[in-house]
Design an enzyme around this catalytic site. Sequence first.
Site, PDB file in Angstrom:
ATOM      1  N   HIS A   1       0.735  -0.985  -0.057  1.00 21.94           N
ATOM      2  CA  HIS A   1      -0.026   0.100  -0.067  1.00 21.94           C
ATOM      3  C   HIS A   1       0.822   1.202   0.040  1.00 21.94           C
ATOM      4  O   HIS A   1       0.731   2.086  -0.902  1.00 21.94           O
ATOM      5  CB  HIS A   1      -1.004   0.051   1.328  1.00 21.94           C
ATOM      6  CG  HIS A   1      -1.809   1.157   1.530  1.00 21.94           C
ATOM      7  ND1 HIS A   1      -2.868   1.205   1.946  1.00 21.94           N
ATOM      8  CD2 HIS A   1      -1.842   2.359   0.751  1.00 21.94           C
ATOM      9  CE1 HIS A   1      -3.673   2.415   1.808  1.00 21.94           C
ATOM     10  NE2 HIS A   1      -3.067   3.221   1.112  1.00 21.94           N
TER      11      HIS A   1
ATOM     12  N   GLU B   1       0.721   8.065  -3.564  1.00 19.65           N
ATOM     13  CA  GLU B   1       1.451   7.405  -2.499  1.00 19.65           C
ATOM     14  C   GLU B   1       2.605   8.429  -2.443  1.00 19.65           C
ATOM     15  O   GLU B   1       3.127   8.807  -1.379  1.00 19.65           O
ATOM     16  CB  GLU B   1       1.772   6.071  -2.592  1.00 19.65           C
ATOM     17  CG  GLU B   1       0.582   4.984  -2.295  1.00 19.65           C
ATOM     18  CD  GLU B   1      -0.110   5.229  -0.761  1.00 19.65           C
ATOM     19  OE1 GLU B   1       0.624   5.397  -0.094  1.00 19.65           O
ATOM     20  OE2 GLU B   1      -1.237   5.168  -0.818  1.00 19.65           O
TER      21      GLU B   1
ATOM     22  N   HIS C   1       2.984  10.695   0.750  1.00 22.86           N
ATOM     23  CA  HIS C   1       3.884  10.272   1.743  1.00 22.86           C
ATOM     24  C   HIS C   1       5.551  10.642   1.097  1.00 22.86           C
ATOM     25  O   HIS C   1       6.263  10.722   1.893  1.00 22.86           O
ATOM     26  CB  HIS C   1       3.744   8.749   1.970  1.00 22.86           C
ATOM     27  CG  HIS C   1       2.125   8.570   2.581  1.00 22.86           C
ATOM     28  ND1 HIS C   1       2.082   8.814   3.802  1.00 22.86           N
ATOM     29  CD2 HIS C   1       1.081   7.951   2.028  1.00 22.86           C
ATOM     30  CE1 HIS C   1       0.554   8.695   4.026  1.00 22.86           C
ATOM     31  NE2 HIS C   1       0.151   8.214   3.001  1.00 22.86           N
TER      32      HIS C   1
HETATM   33  P1  5GP Z   1      -7.529   5.711   7.031  1.00 20.67           P
HETATM   34  O1  5GP Z   1      -8.223   7.018   7.492  1.00 20.67           O
HETATM   35  O2  5GP Z   1      -8.364   5.052   6.191  1.00 20.67           O
HETATM   36  O3  5GP Z   1      -6.965   4.920   8.445  1.00 20.67           O
HETATM   37  O4  5GP Z   1      -6.038   6.207   6.496  1.00 20.67           O
HETATM   38  C1  5GP Z   1      -6.296   6.825   5.164  1.00 20.67           C
HETATM   39  C2  5GP Z   1      -4.831   7.332   4.750  1.00 20.67           C
HETATM   40  O5  5GP Z   1      -4.285   8.237   5.771  1.00 20.67           O
HETATM   41  C3  5GP Z   1      -3.856   5.929   4.804  1.00 20.67           C
HETATM   42  O6  5GP Z   1      -4.224   5.474   3.602  1.00 20.67           O
HETATM   43  C4  5GP Z   1      -2.644   6.727   4.865  1.00 20.67           C
HETATM   44  O7  5GP Z   1      -2.399   7.397   3.773  1.00 20.67           O
HETATM   45  C5  5GP Z   1      -2.958   7.904   5.793  1.00 20.67           C
HETATM   46  N1  5GP Z   1      -2.551   7.380   7.223  1.00 20.67           N
HETATM   47  C6  5GP Z   1      -3.504   6.956   7.990  1.00 20.67           C
HETATM   48  N2  5GP Z   1      -2.947   6.426   9.023  1.00 20.67           N
HETATM   49  C7  5GP Z   1      -1.689   6.792   9.127  1.00 20.67           C
HETATM   50  C8  5GP Z   1      -0.617   6.777   9.917  1.00 20.67           C
HETATM   51  O8  5GP Z   1      -0.517   6.218  11.126  1.00 20.67           O
HETATM   52  N3  5GP Z   1       0.738   7.309   9.444  1.00 20.67           N
HETATM   53  C9  5GP Z   1       0.716   7.677   8.305  1.00 20.67           C
HETATM   54  N4  5GP Z   1       2.094   8.312   7.999  1.00 20.67           N
HETATM   55  N5  5GP Z   1      -0.233   7.851   7.629  1.00 20.67           N
HETATM   56  C10 5GP Z   1      -1.523   7.442   7.788  1.00 20.67           C
HETATM   57  P1  5GP Z   2      -4.378   6.630   1.214  1.00 22.31           P
HETATM   58  O1  5GP Z   2      -5.422   5.791   2.158  1.00 22.31           O
HETATM   59  O2  5GP Z   2      -3.058   5.875   1.024  1.00 22.31           O
HETATM   60  O3  5GP Z   2      -4.310   8.109   1.760  1.00 22.31           O
HETATM   61  O4  5GP Z   2      -4.896   6.658  -0.052  1.00 22.31           O
HETATM   62  C1  5GP Z   2      -5.317   5.757  -0.735  1.00 22.31           C
HETATM   63  C2  5GP Z   2      -5.846   6.147  -2.293  1.00 22.31           C
HETATM   64  O5  5GP Z   2      -5.300   5.629  -3.415  1.00 22.31           O
HETATM   65  C3  5GP Z   2      -7.261   6.350  -2.307  1.00 22.31           C
HETATM   66  O6  5GP Z   2      -7.637   7.575  -2.927  1.00 22.31           O
HETATM   67  C4  5GP Z   2      -7.808   5.234  -2.868  1.00 22.31           C
HETATM   68  O7  5GP Z   2      -8.702   5.369  -3.852  1.00 22.31           O
HETATM   69  C5  5GP Z   2      -6.384   5.048  -3.945  1.00 22.31           C
HETATM   70  N1  5GP Z   2      -6.085   3.692  -4.276  1.00 22.31           N
HETATM   71  C6  5GP Z   2      -5.949   3.105  -5.439  1.00 22.31           C
HETATM   72  N2  5GP Z   2      -5.755   1.910  -5.223  1.00 22.31           N
HETATM   73  C7  5GP Z   2      -5.830   1.526  -4.089  1.00 22.31           C
HETATM   74  C8  5GP Z   2      -5.641   0.360  -3.450  1.00 22.31           C
HETATM   75  O8  5GP Z   2      -5.423  -0.752  -4.035  1.00 22.31           O
HETATM   76  N3  5GP Z   2      -5.637   0.227  -2.190  1.00 22.31           N
HETATM   77  C9  5GP Z   2      -5.902   1.189  -1.558  1.00 22.31           C
HETATM   78  N4  5GP Z   2      -5.976   1.327  -0.214  1.00 22.31           N
HETATM   79  N5  5GP Z   2      -6.100   2.590  -1.913  1.00 22.31           N
HETATM   80  C10 5GP Z   2      -6.076   2.587  -3.310  1.00 22.31           C
END
Ligand code: 5GP
Ligand code: 5GP
Length: 270
Positions: free
Chosen positions: A105, A159, A163
């Site tokens: 991811h 990504e 990040h």
């Molecule tokens: P969710 O809110 O679905 O847990 O996370 C959404 C996105 O926020 C993740 O895919 C990632 O990009 C970022 N994110 C969530 N939790 C963390 C964390 O603990 N550390 C970092 N660096 N990014 C995070």
């Molecule tokens: P994060 O949660 O890392 O901030 O964001 C993930 C982003 O990448 C979201 O906008 C999601 O729609 C896109 N994305 C594309 N492909 C994938 C996948 O295979 N897994 C996840 N978790 N996010 C994906």
Amino acid sequence: MIDSVSISAINNPIPKYLFPPQPKSIQQKQKQQEVAKERHMMKPSSGAPIILFQALVALSLAGLSVSKDFDFFYFVQQWPGSYCDTKQSCCYPTTGKPAADFGVHGLWPNYNDGTYPSNCDSSAPFDQSKVSNLITTMQKEWPTLACPSGNGVTFWSHEWDKHGTCSEEVLDQHSYFARALGFKAQTNILQALKTAGIRPDGGSYSLSSIKSAIQSGVGYTPFVECNTDESGNSQLYQVYLCVDNSGSNLVECPVFPHGKCGSQIEFPSF
Ligand code: 5GP
Ligand code: 5GP
């Protein structure tokens, strides 16, 4: 007959280009060593010229700001079966259904207090030409499952933008993706689970058995994140491991994200 390429692949299953030398971090290390040396040499002599003192303070701050940008990385892998069997469902990439394996991811810079930087450099967008020799491996090991179907570029760009731009001091764009692929190859989570008899068969497993299987196979304590399938069952979604802030080695996580799984969780098939 086994040729020399296969032999080298067996002896060294992680391609060398995934762990290239890092001129930048070596320079940083040298700089930090210089700063440390200067600090060591600095004596509280009243005769020391103020300008020298100011120069040393500036140098120290420069060194500190490099090492203080973030504290460690989360290296996060997702189980495709658990991404796809949710209410939102998924779309296979344009390159076809991915293998039944964990996929990358992301590699996420993080602070020890649990917060994290994001979107640090809008002047450095994802540039596919910088990772052209990695694309085939990325399609396989870092597939996108979001809808509509894509070739991965949207996911990888996201990504990198969110990040990767926050760890540019230590990993340039090529190194960022190469390291993530290297850690994927190094941490064979699915194999670790299978060795412990934990298979993606839709069965229910104890969270503690999943954690200890990964700990035994990989050597580091994972954080396991769950999501829920369409019927609301808690299931194994993502596995977090940690990497030091030079992006070189796995380490024990300084802090874990929040989130809860049930004590028994499903491991869906894919
Ligand atoms: P969710 O809110 O679905 O847990 O996370 C959404 C996105 O926020 C993740 O895919 C990632 O990009 C970022 N994110 C969530 N939790 C963390 C964390 O603990 N550390 C970092 N660096 N990014 C995070
Ligand atoms: P994060 O949660 O890392 O901030 O964001 C993930 C982003 O990448 C979201 O906008 C999601 O729609 C896109 N994305 C594309 N492909 C994938 C996948 O295979 N897994 C996840 N978790 N996010 C994906």
